[in-house]
Each structure stands twice: as structure tokens, then as C-alpha cells.
Motif scaffolding. Sequence first.
Motif, PDB file in Angstrom:
ATOM      1  N   ALA A   7       1.583  -3.420  10.480  1.00 27.43           N
ATOM      2  CA  ALA A   7       1.344  -3.460   9.035  1.00 27.43           C
ATOM      3  C   ALA A   7       0.630  -4.774   8.727  1.00 27.43           C
ATOM      4  CB  ALA A   7       2.665  -3.387   8.276  1.00 27.43           C
ATOM      5  N   PHE A   9      -1.424  -7.242   5.670  1.00 26.02           N
ATOM      6  CA  PHE A   9      -1.736  -7.511   4.271  1.00 26.02           C
ATOM      7  C   PHE A   9      -2.062  -8.988   4.110  1.00 26.02           C
ATOM      8  CE2 PHE A   9       2.893  -7.693   4.705  1.00 26.02           C
ATOM      9  CZ  PHE A   9       3.193  -8.941   4.180  1.00 26.02           C
ATOM     10  N   ILE A  67      11.629   4.548   6.646  1.00 29.61           N
ATOM     11  CA  ILE A  67      10.773   4.651   5.456  1.00 29.61           C
ATOM     12  C   ILE A  67      11.499   5.254   4.255  1.00 29.61           C
ATOM     13  CG2 ILE A  67       8.610   4.624   6.758  1.00 29.61           C
ATOM     14  CD1 ILE A  67       8.382   7.628   6.297  1.00 29.61           C
ATOM     15  N   GLY A  72      13.526  -0.081   0.873  1.00 27.10           N
ATOM     16  CA  GLY A  72      12.095  -0.052   1.164  1.00 27.10           C
ATOM     17  C   GLY A  72      11.218   0.054  -0.070  1.00 27.10           C
ATOM     18  N   ARG A  73      11.586   0.948  -0.975  1.00 26.14           N
ATOM     19  CA  ARG A  73      10.773   1.148  -2.186  1.00 26.14           C
ATOM     20  C   ARG A  73      10.716  -0.116  -3.052  1.00 26.14           C
ATOM     21  NH1 ARG A  73       9.176   6.166  -4.784  1.00 26.14           N
ATOM     22  NH2 ARG A  73      10.262   7.087  -3.036  1.00 26.14           N
ATOM     23  N   PHE A  75      11.122  -3.206  -2.093  1.00 29.68           N
ATOM     24  CA  PHE A  75      10.340  -4.189  -1.331  1.00 29.68           C
ATOM     25  C   PHE A  75       8.849  -3.946  -1.514  1.00 29.68           C
ATOM     26  CE2 PHE A  75       7.849  -4.895   2.538  1.00 29.68           C
ATOM     27  CZ  PHE A  75       7.960  -6.276   2.666  1.00 29.68           C
ATOM     28  N   ASN A  76       8.415  -2.711  -1.288  1.00 30.98           N
ATOM     29  CA  ASN A  76       6.992  -2.391  -1.387  1.00 30.98           C
ATOM     30  C   ASN A  76       6.461  -2.539  -2.807  1.00 30.98           C
ATOM     31  OD1 ASN A  76       6.164  -1.777   1.322  1.00 30.98           O
ATOM     32  ND2 ASN A  76       7.513  -0.013   1.206  1.00 30.98           N
ATOM     33  N   LEU A  79       6.104  -6.322  -3.305  1.00 29.50           N
ATOM     34  CA  LEU A  79       5.057  -6.845  -2.424  1.00 29.50           C
ATOM     35  C   LEU A  79       3.666  -6.465  -2.928  1.00 29.50           C
ATOM     36  CD1 LEU A  79       4.383  -8.308   0.272  1.00 29.50           C
ATOM     37  CD2 LEU A  79       4.340  -6.026   1.309  1.00 29.50           C
ATOM     38  N   THR A  80       3.495  -5.236  -3.350  1.00 28.54           N
ATOM     39  CA  THR A  80       2.182  -4.753  -3.785  1.00 28.54           C
ATOM     40  C   THR A  80       1.611  -5.592  -4.922  1.00 28.54           C
ATOM     41  OG1 THR A  80       2.724  -2.523  -3.046  1.00 28.54           O
ATOM     42  CG2 THR A  80       0.946  -2.719  -4.645  1.00 28.54           C
ATOM     43  N   GLY A  87      -1.790  -1.909  -0.868  1.00 27.03           N
ATOM     44  CA  GLY A  87      -0.539  -1.772  -0.136  1.00 27.03           C
ATOM     45  C   GLY A  87      -0.776  -2.249   1.282  1.00 27.03           C
ATOM     46  N   SER A  88       0.272  -2.314   2.076  1.00 22.16           N
ATOM     47  CA  SER A  88       0.112  -2.702   3.471  1.00 22.16           C
ATOM     48  C   SER A  88      -0.794  -1.703   4.180  1.00 22.16           C
ATOM     49  CB  SER A  88       1.469  -2.718   4.187  1.00 22.16           C
ATOM     50  OG  SER A  88       2.303  -3.699   3.646  1.00 22.16           O
TER      51      SER A  88
END
Length: 99
Positions: A7, A9, A67, A72-73, A75-76, A79-80, A87-88
Motif C-alpha cells: 500500500a 500513499f 478488510i 479499518g473504515r 482509519f481509511n 487517512l484519506t 486513497g492508498s
Amino acid sequence: MRKTLLAEFTVKPGFETRVADLVADFGRLVRDEPGNLVFDVYTRESNPRAYWIFEVYEDEAAFQKHITAPYGRPFNAELTQMIEEDGSILTFLNPMERA
């Protein structure tokens, strides 16, 4: 068969500390997942805002559990907001077969 991915970014200027903390916290959770074998985080020597996260899971089932993990959700989503990409960028890898 193991599931392996990279991954990538790039952190937006000003978010370096928050992303480092976020990734460290997320990494601790991922490393505790059953079926996670590797979650290694790297930054580019010449640009510490460029991240590569190398992940290895026992198999596809372990990756699917990863996933869908409840952390996870969030975090993403966070992060986004702090990276240059949408996204990554994920690159799935296969081991090289030798004769």
C-alpha cells in the motif's frame, strides 16, 4: 496461498505527525489479527511523507477478515483526508516461481 500487498500513499504537508501516529496505532491492531503475518511500514529516505506498507496474510480469507475489521473504515476515512491520493494505492504481489 498467502495474500501479499504493498500500500502506497503520500502525506500532505502538515499532517506528518498525525499520519505517523494513525499508522502506528492501526499497525498494532493489524499485527494482532489472526492470519496477519507481516505489517511493515516504510517511508522513503529522501521523502519521509512517502509511505509504503508491506502486508502479508496467511490466505485470502485472512485478508478478507482484515478488510472488514471494524477499525479499518475509520482509519481509511481519516487517512484519506491527509494524503495526496484519493486513497492508498494497492499493489497485490505474487511470489516469483523458480524452476
